[in-house]
Design an enzyme around this catalytic site. Sequence first.
Site, mmCIF file in Angstrom:
data_model
loop_
_atom_site.group_PDB
_atom_site.id
_atom_site.type_symbol
_atom_site.label_atom_id
_atom_site.label_comp_id
_atom_site.label_asym_id
_atom_site.label_seq_id
_atom_site.Cartn_x
_atom_site.Cartn_y
_atom_site.Cartn_z
ATOM 1 N N LYS A 1 -27.958 -25.620 18.217
ATOM 2 C CA LYS A 1 -26.626 -26.120 17.869
ATOM 3 C C LYS A 1 -26.580 -27.649 17.904
ATOM 4 O O LYS A 1 -25.968 -28.279 17.052
ATOM 5 C CB LYS A 1 -25.583 -25.550 18.833
ATOM 6 C CG LYS A 1 -25.551 -24.043 18.889
ATOM 7 C CD LYS A 1 -25.259 -23.434 17.549
ATOM 8 C CE LYS A 1 -25.104 -21.928 17.657
ATOM 9 N NZ LYS A 1 -24.804 -21.329 16.350
ATOM 10 N N ARG B 1 -28.046 -12.130 25.603
ATOM 11 C CA ARG B 1 -28.812 -12.485 24.403
ATOM 12 C C ARG B 1 -30.235 -11.951 24.411
ATOM 13 O O ARG B 1 -30.792 -11.661 25.465
ATOM 14 C CB ARG B 1 -28.897 -14.023 24.317
ATOM 15 C CG ARG B 1 -27.555 -14.725 24.207
ATOM 16 C CD ARG B 1 -27.052 -14.697 22.809
ATOM 17 N NE ARG B 1 -25.725 -15.277 22.670
ATOM 18 C CZ ARG B 1 -25.303 -15.876 21.559
ATOM 19 N NH1 ARG B 1 -26.086 -15.999 20.512
ATOM 20 N NH2 ARG B 1 -24.068 -16.333 21.477
ATOM 21 N N SER C 1 -19.034 -17.598 15.521
ATOM 22 C CA SER C 1 -19.970 -17.017 16.482
ATOM 23 C C SER C 1 -19.580 -15.576 16.833
ATOM 24 O O SER C 1 -18.404 -15.280 17.014
ATOM 25 C CB SER C 1 -19.980 -17.852 17.759
ATOM 26 O OG SER C 1 -20.273 -19.181 17.431
ATOM 27 N N ARG D 1 -12.793 -12.967 11.345
ATOM 28 C CA ARG D 1 -12.400 -11.700 11.960
ATOM 29 C C ARG D 1 -10.871 -11.704 11.955
ATOM 30 O O ARG D 1 -10.252 -12.291 12.841
ATOM 31 C CB ARG D 1 -12.964 -11.703 13.383
ATOM 32 C CG ARG D 1 -12.826 -10.450 14.174
ATOM 33 C CD ARG D 1 -13.373 -10.684 15.574
ATOM 34 N NE ARG D 1 -14.808 -10.486 15.662
ATOM 35 C CZ ARG D 1 -15.400 -9.314 15.928
ATOM 36 N NH1 ARG D 1 -14.662 -8.249 16.148
ATOM 37 N NH2 ARG D 1 -16.698 -9.237 16.006
ATOM 38 N N ARG E 1 -21.614 -21.347 25.547
ATOM 39 C CA ARG E 1 -21.418 -22.748 25.190
ATOM 40 C C ARG E 1 -20.110 -23.233 25.797
ATOM 41 O O ARG E 1 -19.161 -22.457 25.961
ATOM 42 C CB ARG E 1 -21.367 -22.903 23.666
ATOM 43 C CG ARG E 1 -22.718 -22.725 22.984
ATOM 44 C CD ARG E 1 -22.642 -22.992 21.503
ATOM 45 N NE ARG E 1 -21.908 -21.962 20.807
ATOM 46 C CZ ARG E 1 -20.650 -22.041 20.407
ATOM 47 N NH1 ARG E 1 -19.974 -23.158 20.615
ATOM 48 N NH2 ARG E 1 -20.066 -21.055 19.787
ATOM 49 N N ASP F 1 -22.818 -0.905 5.068
ATOM 50 C CA ASP F 1 -21.917 -0.723 3.922
ATOM 51 C C ASP F 1 -21.347 -2.043 3.411
ATOM 52 O O ASP F 1 -20.781 -2.085 2.316
ATOM 53 C CB ASP F 1 -20.809 0.267 4.290
ATOM 54 C CG ASP F 1 -21.363 1.679 4.403
ATOM 55 O OD1 ASP F 1 -22.119 2.084 3.497
ATOM 56 O OD2 ASP F 1 -21.087 2.359 5.407
ATOM 57 N N CYS G 1 -19.559 -12.825 15.155
ATOM 58 C CA CYS G 1 -18.811 -12.020 14.169
ATOM 59 C C CYS G 1 -19.761 -11.212 13.301
ATOM 60 O O CYS G 1 -19.378 -10.747 12.231
ATOM 61 C CB CYS G 1 -17.945 -12.909 13.288
ATOM 62 S SG CYS G 1 -16.437 -13.436 14.097
ATOM 63 N N GLY G 2 -21.020 -11.079 13.717
ATOM 64 C CA GLY G 2 -21.918 -10.181 12.991
ATOM 65 C C GLY G 2 -22.833 -10.860 11.992
ATOM 66 O O GLY G 2 -23.300 -10.211 11.059
ATOM 67 N N ASP H 1 -28.523 -17.672 11.483
ATOM 68 C CA ASP H 1 -27.546 -18.543 12.151
ATOM 69 C C ASP H 1 -27.359 -19.911 11.485
ATOM 70 O O ASP H 1 -26.255 -20.420 11.471
ATOM 71 C CB ASP H 1 -27.972 -18.742 13.616
ATOM 72 C CG ASP H 1 -26.862 -19.301 14.491
ATOM 73 O OD1 ASP H 1 -25.715 -18.845 14.349
ATOM 74 O OD2 ASP H 1 -27.139 -20.196 15.307
ATOM 75 N N TYR I 1 -27.786 -22.397 29.960
ATOM 76 C CA TYR I 1 -27.456 -21.407 28.933
ATOM 77 C C TYR I 1 -27.961 -21.872 27.565
ATOM 78 O O TYR I 1 -27.726 -23.014 27.158
ATOM 79 C CB TYR I 1 -25.936 -21.139 28.879
ATOM 80 C CG TYR I 1 -25.600 -20.341 27.647
ATOM 81 C CD1 TYR I 1 -25.907 -18.980 27.580
ATOM 82 C CD2 TYR I 1 -25.092 -20.955 26.503
ATOM 83 C CE1 TYR I 1 -25.704 -18.263 26.421
ATOM 84 C CE2 TYR I 1 -24.873 -20.238 25.335
ATOM 85 C CZ TYR I 1 -25.183 -18.889 25.303
ATOM 86 O OH TYR I 1 -24.994 -18.179 24.145
ATOM 87 N N HIS J 1 -23.571 -23.511 9.478
ATOM 88 C CA HIS J 1 -23.659 -22.372 10.407
ATOM 89 C C HIS J 1 -23.686 -21.092 9.572
ATOM 90 O O HIS J 1 -22.701 -20.364 9.507
ATOM 91 C CB HIS J 1 -22.429 -22.424 11.318
ATOM 92 C CG HIS J 1 -22.495 -21.530 12.511
ATOM 93 N ND1 HIS J 1 -21.383 -21.189 13.252
ATOM 94 C CD2 HIS J 1 -23.537 -20.912 13.120
ATOM 95 C CE1 HIS J 1 -21.727 -20.404 14.253
ATOM 96 N NE2 HIS J 1 -23.026 -20.210 14.195
ATOM 97 N N GLY K 1 -27.283 -21.909 24.262
ATOM 98 C CA GLY K 1 -26.549 -22.734 23.293
ATOM 99 C C GLY K 1 -26.349 -24.164 23.756
ATOM 100 O O GLY K 1 -26.144 -25.078 22.948
HETATM 101 C C1 OXD Z 1 -23.283 -19.243 18.525
HETATM 102 C C2 OXD Z 1 -24.694 -18.813 18.595
HETATM 103 O O1 OXD Z 1 -22.651 -19.386 19.576
HETATM 104 O O2 OXD Z 1 -25.282 -18.639 17.526
HETATM 105 O O3 OXD Z 1 -22.785 -19.456 17.416
HETATM 106 O O4 OXD Z 1 -25.231 -18.669 19.691
HETATM 107 MN MN MN Z 2 -24.194 -19.331 15.818
#
Ligand code: OXD
Ligand code: MN
Length: 591
Positions: A206, A376, A248, A407, A69, A502, A250-251, A277, A197, A226, A199
Site C-alpha cells: 500500500k 490473512r 478493501s 458494496r 491498517r 456467477d 469486497c471480494g 489488488d 500488521y 487499487h 498493510g
Molecule cells: C487492503 C488490502 O486493505 O489489500 O486493501 O489489504
Molecule cells: Mn487492497
Amino acid sequence: MTKNPYILNWIDEMAAMTQPDNIVWIDGSEEQAETLRAEAVSTGEMIQLNQDLLPGCYLHRTAVNDVARVEGRTFICTSKKEDAGTINNWMAPAECYEKLSKLFRGSMKGRTMYVIPYSMGQVGSDFAKYGIELTDSIYVVLNMLIMTRVGTAVLEAMGNTDGFIKGLHSKAQVDEENRYICHFPEDNAIWSVNSGYGGNVLLGKKCFALRIASYLGKKEGWMAEHMLILGIESPDGDVRYISAAFPSACGKTNLAMLIPPEIYKKKGYKVWCVGDDIAWLRVGKDGRLWAVNPENGFFGVAPGTNEKSNPNALYTTTKNTIFTNVVHNLDNNTVWWEGLDNNPPANAIDWKGNPWDYKKYDKKDKSTCGAHPNSRFTAMATNCPCISSEFDNPAGVPISAIVFGGRRAKTAPLVYQSFGWQHGTFVGSIMASETTAAAAGAVGVVRRDPMAMRPFVGYDMGDYWAHWLDMGKKIPNAPKIFHVNWFRTDDEGHFIWPGFGDNMRVLMWILARCEDKVEARETAIGYVPYAKDINIEGLDLGMETLEELLSVDKASWLEDVANIKDFYDQVGDRVPAELKEELKALENRLA
Ligand code: OXD
Ligand code: MN
C-alpha cells in the site's frame, strides 16, 4: 552486496538512529529464507504447521492491538499541506521526521536490521520500480520474499543511482499510541513504526505501490490503482483483460480468481488471474492502456475463503504460505477460519493465542471469532492454479474494460456503463461502500471511496481525479468504464445476486459492450443492460428479479447526489470542473 553510495550512506544513517546489533542483507536465496524461518520458529514469532498437509506453511499472530491498517495514523508528508489534500492526514516533513526519529532512536537495539532490496514489477522492465526496506522483523522479511521480487538482481538493476524508495520499518514496542505510517513523496521515503500488521509494514504494497506510486504516476504520466486484473479467454483462445477496483475486503481476490459457471465452462471459456489488488497502468505504443500487477503474491483475507467462494485461493494457500491471525487447529497442526467449512476444530487456539471453544462462537459477535475477521494468507502468485501466463510479461496486458464497484445494499444496480471516460471518471469518483474489517473503525457504515483509493492516494484527491481526466486524453483507444454492485439486498437483507463465479455473467455483458455486440438502455446514471442480455441460464433467479437488480431508483439516487455534493465539498477546491458538471448533469437527468 552493493557499492551504491546512496544506499550505503542511507543505511548508515538509519542504523545510527535505530542502533541494531547487526545488519543482514537479504539476497533472495532459499537457503537464507530457510535460516530465517527456523529462527522465527525458535523465537515463537512463527509456528511451523503440519509439513505433510501444508508444506512450507507457517502461522503468525500479530499483537492484539495491531490487526489492520490504521488510516487515522497514516500520513502524507508533503511540504505544502494543500498537496496532501483534505482526505489524507498531513504532517510537515520536518516535524514528522523529528517526531518519528524519537520513536526510531534505539528501536532496533538487541535486534537485527534486515536490508530488503525489492522490485515492484519485473526486474528490469519498463514498469518496474525499486525499493529497499529496512526492518527489524523476520515476519516482514518472509512476507516481502513472497509479495515482491527480492535480492541481488534488484541491486544490480538499481546500479549506482538514488532512484529507489527508501523504506524504514521498526515494530519498536508495537505501541498503538505511537504507531505512525508516514509517506514522504517528495523524498521517495516511507517510515513505519510501532506496527507489525501487513498493510502497515509490507512497505512495497500500500505504501509504495499505491501511495508513493500514485504520486510518481501523476508526475510521470501513468497510473497506480487499487485494482485486480483478470483475463477472460474465449473458446477460440482470444483473451480480453479487465481491471477492477473495489474497496478493501469486497471480494477483489475472489473475482480475480473466479471459476466460470458451468454454462461458460462447457463452452471452453477460462478465467486467468493477473493480479488481485494493485495495477500499474501505462499507455502503450498501440494507444491502448496496458496493466501490470507489480506484486509477486497475494495478501488475501482468509475468512470467507472456501471451496465455493474461491477454490483457487484455497489451493494457492496449501503450500509455502504464511497465515496471520487465523485459528490454529491443534489436532492436526493446521489452520481454520470462519467460513472455511462447517467443521471448526474442537481443539484449537484463536487468533489471540487463547484456547478457543467453537461452541461459543456467535456469528453476530465478532469478539467470539476464532480467526480475526481481517486475518490473512500470504502466498506466491505462482501457486495459483489460474495464474495468467502473462503474469510475468514485462509489457503487461491490454485492458478492455475498467470496472468500479462497491458494496451497496440498495442504490447501485447490478451493472451499468458510463457514457465515456469523463463520465467514467465521475462514476469512479462517487464510488461508495459499506465499510469492512480491512481497516480499523466501525464496520457497516457507508463511506465514499473514490476508485477504492481513498486511503491510498499519495496526494490531493481532486488532483488525482484531474490526473484521471488527463490520462483519458492520452489514451486513443481507452478502456470502457463500468460500475458493478454484487451486494444488492432484498427487504430481509439477503443478497439477491448469487455472486462469486456467477459474476462472470456480468463480465460477459461488459465485454460484449466493449465489442459493440449488445445494445443497452440509456438511463440517468448510464447504460444499463436489458435483462435479456445477462445470461441467467442455470441460475435460480427469475427475469423479474433480474429486472429488479437492474432497476434505477431515482429517489435514492437523488439522495446520493446530495451526499456526493457534501463529499465533493469535503475534497475541496481542487475537484475538477468537469466532475462538478457531471454531477450537475446527473442531477438534471434524475429530475
Ligand atoms: C487492503 C488490502 O486493505 O489489500 O486493501 O489489504
Ligand atoms: Mn487492497
